[in-house]
Design a protein around this motif. Structure first.
Motif, PDB file in Angstrom:
ATOM      1  N   PHE A 299       0.829  -1.207   0.000  1.00  0.00           N
ATOM      2  CA  PHE A 299       0.000   0.000   0.000  1.00  0.00           C
ATOM      3  C   PHE A 299       0.863   1.258   0.000  1.00  0.00           C
ATOM      4  CE2 PHE A 299      -3.589  -2.704   1.160  1.00  0.00           C
ATOM      5  CZ  PHE A 299      -4.608  -2.112   0.427  1.00  0.00           C
ATOM      6  N   HIS A 300       1.970   1.226   0.748  1.00  0.00           N
ATOM      7  CA  HIS A 300       2.857   2.388   0.787  1.00  0.00           C
ATOM      8  C   HIS A 300       3.474   2.645  -0.588  1.00  0.00           C
ATOM      9  CE1 HIS A 300       6.575   4.497   2.682  1.00  0.00           C
ATOM     10  NE2 HIS A 300       5.722   5.373   2.182  1.00  0.00           N
ATOM     11  N   SER A 301       3.958   1.613  -1.228  1.00  0.00           N
ATOM     12  CA  SER A 301       4.553   1.768  -2.564  1.00  0.00           C
ATOM     13  C   SER A 301       3.531   2.252  -3.583  1.00  0.00           C
ATOM     14  CB  SER A 301       5.159   0.443  -3.040  1.00  0.00           C
ATOM     15  OG  SER A 301       6.205   0.056  -2.206  1.00  0.00           O
ATOM     16  N   ALA A 302       2.349   1.646  -3.565  1.00  0.00           N
ATOM     17  CA  ALA A 302       1.301   2.033  -4.512  1.00  0.00           C
ATOM     18  C   ALA A 302       0.856   3.476  -4.268  1.00  0.00           C
ATOM     19  CB  ALA A 302       0.114   1.078  -4.403  1.00  0.00           C
ATOM     20  N   ALA A 303       0.685   3.846  -3.012  1.00  0.00           N
ATOM     21  CA  ALA A 303       0.257   5.210  -2.692  1.00  0.00           C
ATOM     22  C   ALA A 303       1.332   6.220  -3.084  1.00  0.00           C
ATOM     23  CB  ALA A 303      -0.073   5.326  -1.208  1.00  0.00           C
ATOM     24  N   ASP A 304       2.587   5.896  -2.847  1.00  0.00           N
ATOM     25  CA  ASP A 304       3.668   6.796  -3.255  1.00  0.00           C
ATOM     26  C   ASP A 304       3.675   6.994  -4.761  1.00  0.00           C
ATOM     27  OD1 ASP A 304       4.596   7.444  -0.767  1.00  0.00           O
ATOM     28  OD2 ASP A 304       6.323   6.096  -0.828  1.00  0.00           O
ATOM     29  N   TRP A 305       3.434   5.922  -5.509  1.00  0.00           N
ATOM     30  CA  TRP A 305       3.414   6.032  -6.966  1.00  0.00           C
ATOM     31  C   TRP A 305       2.224   6.873  -7.430  1.00  0.00           C
ATOM     32  CZ3 TRP A 305       0.217   4.477 -11.015  1.00  0.00           C
ATOM     33  CH2 TRP A 305       0.794   4.578 -12.290  1.00  0.00           C
ATOM     34  N   LEU A 306       1.057   6.626  -6.850  1.00  0.00           N
ATOM     35  CA  LEU A 306      -0.147   7.360  -7.239  1.00  0.00           C
ATOM     36  C   LEU A 306      -0.087   8.835  -6.844  1.00  0.00           C
ATOM     37  CD1 LEU A 306      -2.836   4.719  -6.250  1.00  0.00           C
ATOM     38  CD2 LEU A 306      -2.311   5.486  -8.575  1.00  0.00           C
ATOM     39  N   ALA A 307       0.569   9.130  -5.741  1.00  0.00           N
ATOM     40  CA  ALA A 307       0.602  10.499  -5.216  1.00  0.00           C
ATOM     41  C   ALA A 307       1.938  11.185  -5.464  1.00  0.00           C
ATOM     42  CB  ALA A 307       0.301  10.482  -3.726  1.00  0.00           C
ATOM     43  N   GLY A 308       2.768  10.597  -6.298  1.00  0.00           N
ATOM     44  CA  GLY A 308       4.100  11.149  -6.524  1.00  0.00           C
ATOM     45  C   GLY A 308       4.104  12.608  -6.914  1.00  0.00           C
ATOM     46  N   TRP A 309       3.113  13.034  -7.672  1.00  0.00           N
ATOM     47  CA  TRP A 309       3.054  14.416  -8.133  1.00  0.00           C
ATOM     48  C   TRP A 309       2.651  15.397  -7.047  1.00  0.00           C
ATOM     49  CZ3 TRP A 309      -1.679  16.741  -7.677  1.00  0.00           C
ATOM     50  CH2 TRP A 309      -2.781  15.892  -7.553  1.00  0.00           C
ATOM     51  N   SER A 310       2.062  14.907  -5.960  1.00  0.00           N
ATOM     52  CA  SER A 310       1.553  15.826  -4.939  1.00  0.00           C
ATOM     53  C   SER A 310       2.317  15.771  -3.622  1.00  0.00           C
ATOM     54  CB  SER A 310       0.080  15.536  -4.657  1.00  0.00           C
ATOM     55  OG  SER A 310      -0.044  14.308  -3.975  1.00  0.00           O
ATOM     56  N   ILE A 311       3.198  14.810  -3.475  1.00  0.00           N
ATOM     57  CA  ILE A 311       3.937  14.700  -2.218  1.00  0.00           C
ATOM     58  C   ILE A 311       4.863  15.906  -2.091  1.00  0.00           C
ATOM     59  CG2 ILE A 311       5.663  13.367  -0.959  1.00  0.00           C
ATOM     60  CD1 ILE A 311       4.353  10.850  -2.063  1.00  0.00           C
ATOM     61  N   GLY A 312       4.709  16.610  -0.992  1.00  0.00           N
ATOM     62  CA  GLY A 312       5.509  17.801  -0.755  1.00  0.00           C
ATOM     63  C   GLY A 312       4.972  19.054  -1.421  1.00  0.00           C
ATOM     64  N   LEU A 313       3.786  18.967  -2.020  1.00  0.00           N
ATOM     65  CA  LEU A 313       3.182  20.130  -2.655  1.00  0.00           C
ATOM     66  C   LEU A 313       3.000  21.256  -1.632  1.00  0.00           C
ATOM     67  CD1 LEU A 313       1.985  21.076  -5.370  1.00  0.00           C
ATOM     68  CD2 LEU A 313      -0.216  20.199  -4.605  1.00  0.00           C
ATOM     69  N   PHE A 314       2.593  20.882  -0.440  1.00  0.00           N
ATOM     70  CA  PHE A 314       2.489  21.817   0.680  1.00  0.00           C
ATOM     71  C   PHE A 314       3.382  21.308   1.799  1.00  0.00           C
ATOM     72  CE2 PHE A 314      -1.611  22.065  -1.493  1.00  0.00           C
ATOM     73  CZ  PHE A 314      -1.664  23.415  -1.766  1.00  0.00           C
ATOM     74  N   ASP A 315       4.098  22.204   2.427  1.00  0.00           N
ATOM     75  CA  ASP A 315       4.966  21.841   3.545  1.00  0.00           C
ATOM     76  C   ASP A 315       4.347  22.397   4.815  1.00  0.00           C
ATOM     77  OD1 ASP A 315       7.138  20.789   4.877  1.00  0.00           O
ATOM     78  OD2 ASP A 315       8.385  22.559   4.550  1.00  0.00           O
ATOM     79  N   VAL A 316       3.807  21.499   5.621  1.00  0.00           N
ATOM     80  CA  VAL A 316       3.119  21.917   6.840  1.00  0.00           C
ATOM     81  C   VAL A 316       3.752  21.247   8.046  1.00  0.00           C
ATOM     82  CG1 VAL A 316       0.932  22.349   5.679  1.00  0.00           C
ATOM     83  CG2 VAL A 316       1.396  20.093   6.608  1.00  0.00           C
TER      84      VAL A 316
END
Length: 80
Positions: free
Chosen positions: A30-47
């Motif tokens: 699930f972690h690998s799949a989610a990272d692949w699916l969300a690769g474009w948005s990870i780190g989009l906002f730094d909170v």
């Protein structure tokens, strides 16, 4: 298909926030799949705060995928 993608992202959000064992094969998948699916948005906002960061990193793409799928489906049914 987009709803499946969103489901994978939501499952990962829950697994991460519930502190699931990342050494487990299923959790790792699930972690690998989610990272692949969300690769474009990870780190989009730094909170500050892990919970909010996970919700933004993986929740935004889940919403985007479902919204795009619903728009495409409504246009396809409108033509029929």
């Amino acid at each position: 298909m987009a709803h499946v993608f969103a489901g994978i992202l939501v499952a990962w959000i829950l697994l991460d926030l519930l502190d699931a064992n990342r050494g487990n094969t299923v959790v790792g998948w699930f972690h690998s799949a989610a990272d692949w699916l969300a690769g474009w948005s990870i780190g989009l906002f730094d909170v500050a705060g892990h919970t909010l960061q996970v919700l933004l990193d993986y929740g935004i793409p889940a919403i985007v995928y479902v919204a795009i799928a619903n728009i495409l489906a409504s246009r396809a049914f409108a033509r029929a």
